[in-house]
Scaffold this active site. Sequence first.
Site, mmCIF file in Angstrom:
data_model
loop_
_atom_site.group_PDB
_atom_site.id
_atom_site.type_symbol
_atom_site.label_atom_id
_atom_site.label_comp_id
_atom_site.label_asym_id
_atom_site.label_seq_id
_atom_site.Cartn_x
_atom_site.Cartn_y
_atom_site.Cartn_z
ATOM 1 N N GLU A 344 10.528 -6.263 -1.843
ATOM 2 C CA GLU A 344 10.430 -4.826 -1.605
ATOM 3 C C GLU A 344 11.795 -4.214 -1.858
ATOM 4 O O GLU A 344 12.807 -4.663 -1.312
ATOM 5 C CB GLU A 344 9.986 -4.504 -0.173
ATOM 6 C CG GLU A 344 9.903 -2.999 0.082
ATOM 7 C CD GLU A 344 9.464 -2.634 1.491
ATOM 8 O OE1 GLU A 344 9.321 -1.423 1.760
ATOM 9 O OE2 GLU A 344 9.273 -3.547 2.311
ATOM 10 N N ASN A 402 8.899 2.179 -2.657
ATOM 11 C CA ASN A 402 8.253 3.133 -1.752
ATOM 12 C C ASN A 402 8.225 4.514 -2.401
ATOM 13 O O ASN A 402 9.233 4.982 -2.935
ATOM 14 C CB ASN A 402 9.021 3.209 -0.431
ATOM 15 C CG ASN A 402 8.910 1.926 0.356
ATOM 16 O OD1 ASN A 402 7.933 1.693 1.052
ATOM 17 N ND2 ASN A 402 9.919 1.070 0.227
ATOM 18 N N GLU A 434 4.191 1.313 -3.024
ATOM 19 C CA GLU A 434 3.875 1.380 -1.600
ATOM 20 C C GLU A 434 3.897 2.836 -1.150
ATOM 21 O O GLU A 434 4.802 3.591 -1.509
ATOM 22 C CB GLU A 434 4.877 0.566 -0.784
ATOM 23 C CG GLU A 434 4.838 -0.929 -1.044
ATOM 24 C CD GLU A 434 5.685 -1.709 -0.052
ATOM 25 O OE1 GLU A 434 6.114 -1.095 0.968
ATOM 26 O OE2 GLU A 434 5.915 -2.913 -0.267
ATOM 27 N N ASP A 464 1.462 1.253 3.151
ATOM 28 C CA ASP A 464 2.572 0.853 4.014
ATOM 29 C C ASP A 464 2.352 1.355 5.437
ATOM 30 O O ASP A 464 1.667 2.356 5.660
ATOM 31 C CB ASP A 464 3.870 1.427 3.443
ATOM 32 C CG ASP A 464 5.098 0.728 3.997
ATOM 33 O OD1 ASP A 464 4.953 -0.327 4.630
ATOM 34 O OD2 ASP A 464 6.216 1.242 3.772
ATOM 35 N N GLU A 521 4.838 -6.884 8.153
ATOM 36 C CA GLU A 521 6.244 -6.459 8.164
ATOM 37 C C GLU A 521 6.884 -6.813 9.494
ATOM 38 O O GLU A 521 6.210 -6.936 10.512
ATOM 39 C CB GLU A 521 6.339 -4.941 7.951
ATOM 40 C CG GLU A 521 5.784 -4.433 6.642
ATOM 41 C CD GLU A 521 5.894 -2.928 6.538
ATOM 42 O OE1 GLU A 521 6.681 -2.469 5.703
ATOM 43 O OE2 GLU A 521 5.194 -2.234 7.292
#
Length: 578
Positions: A344, A402, A434, A464, A521
């Site tokens: 990520e 993201n 995401e 997410d 996460e």
Amino acid sequence: MERLSEFDQPWRPESWLGVTGAWRLAGVGLILILMAGVTLLVYETGGTSTAYLNFILIPVLLAAALMGLWGGLAFGLLAGLLLGPFMPMNVDEGIAQPTLNWVTRAGIYLVLGGLSGWLFSQLRQHAARLLDQAYHNAVTGLPNRESLEQHIRQLMAQAKGTDAPATRVFVISLQMDNYPDTINALGFAAERPLLMGIAERLQAVAGSPDTLVYHIHDDHFALLLPHRSRQECLATTQEAVEELQAPFEVLGLPVYVGAHAGVSSFPFHEQDDPQSLLTKAWMAMHEASQSGRRYRAYDRRSNDAGRQTVELLGELQNALKQDQFHLYYQPKINLLRGELCGFEALVRWEHPQRGQIPPGQFIAQTERTGLIHPLTLTVLDLAIADLLTLREHGIMVPVSINVSARNFLDPGFAQTIIERVEAAGLPACALEIEFTETALMADPDEVIKALRRLTERGLALSIDDFGTGYSSLEYLRRLPVTTLKVDQTFVSHMATQRVDEQITRAAVGLAHDLGLKVVAEGVEDGQSLAMLRELGCDAAQGFGIARPMPFDETLAWARRQTIEPSLRRACALEHGDP
């Protein structure tokens, strides 16, 4: 209205529009003296045959300006009589004026005086209206921000005196919670009765004559409390907010608006001025709204944080041009095989003076501005460049970035991602997007349309922070996603909190039933990792596996992983790579 000499009442600028009392009497006396002087001058210089008689218009116009229509008429008639039948045309030769001569002149003076007086009256009324509009709100008639600043300035001047009161002066800033939605639903016909209702309730709360209510703008009001204690101010603030909680009767309908408030006070420090005092009350009011409280007092630490945020936003555009943004990467581990299966990308701002600035200090603010669009494109370009380097070293795993909710509202955003991935020669499956479900709230249909465009070209999509914020099963059913990420709020405490473990279990089961992969996460320890593996979670990331790292460290970390070529190939096939 005369200018007030006492500081406990606000000055009203309308006092300059008219002359009253002793000043008016003095003005009349001056006009009479001027008329007498002009009459004597005309007589001494030879009579009305000279040009000096026109000087009589000066006191006539002064009278019109001072007393309006009737003053202009009265002194115009007086001027005509003074220079009329008793004033010779030629004093030396003793020639009297013809009757038609002085009557005509008197009529002209009368008309000029009356017309001038009427014009001056109209100008005075027009000026009064303009000043009233400048210092009062047009809807409620309450004094506005300009009046508030005038009053605060007087109170500050009073505080510098030797007999200054020991108590503080407080400003309460109030704003309605549901005002825009109410106007949108009922139209502008509801504006006046609603604002009048708010003003009446606040005036009832104010009570004492020295507590004044101000209408700053739209649904923003303020109360000024001079010479009060903190306890009295907070009690008034709470009462005002509570009064505004009750529904209003608007167009025959009960309407709820609610309110939140902020409080600032003077003296706070020597640099205070009216604008800074209002700003502090506004900031406290905004913090109350953001935190869900009904009211808050000003906190200097919040001011410093807000100033820093403004400064950062001002520097962000130059930071983008000067390549101050870099990506850190956090690995994702496949729990079944225990091997690396992705990264990520997390943006970091390397400021030349402030050092590294975490995203929490600027991302939320950029999302409320247009700056989020160039920032997201910068992150996309950096991730693509790093993806190419990873693949050059044989690390065939995807990288996720993201994306903000505001990005999806740009009609060309999805196509921009596709074009840049293809231009780099990367397979679409190399990049994962995401996003949070809050991205859907602004325009669900448009966002889902953009997401489908991405998946149709082979990009992977991941939800997410699932389980927090706006998690809707309706949208989850419609979204073309491949992965669901369980928020770290639940994962990090699942080993000690049974409720969090049950929520995580339910999320994993739901995702698998929908044919989605699950990434957990916030994995902090081996026990959580073991529990996730037992629950059937597909992948995990967190400090317990690896912290976010700069790209060079990320590359070294990935190359140290003992991944057999066959397993590396299997991982690549899992993500669709040839």
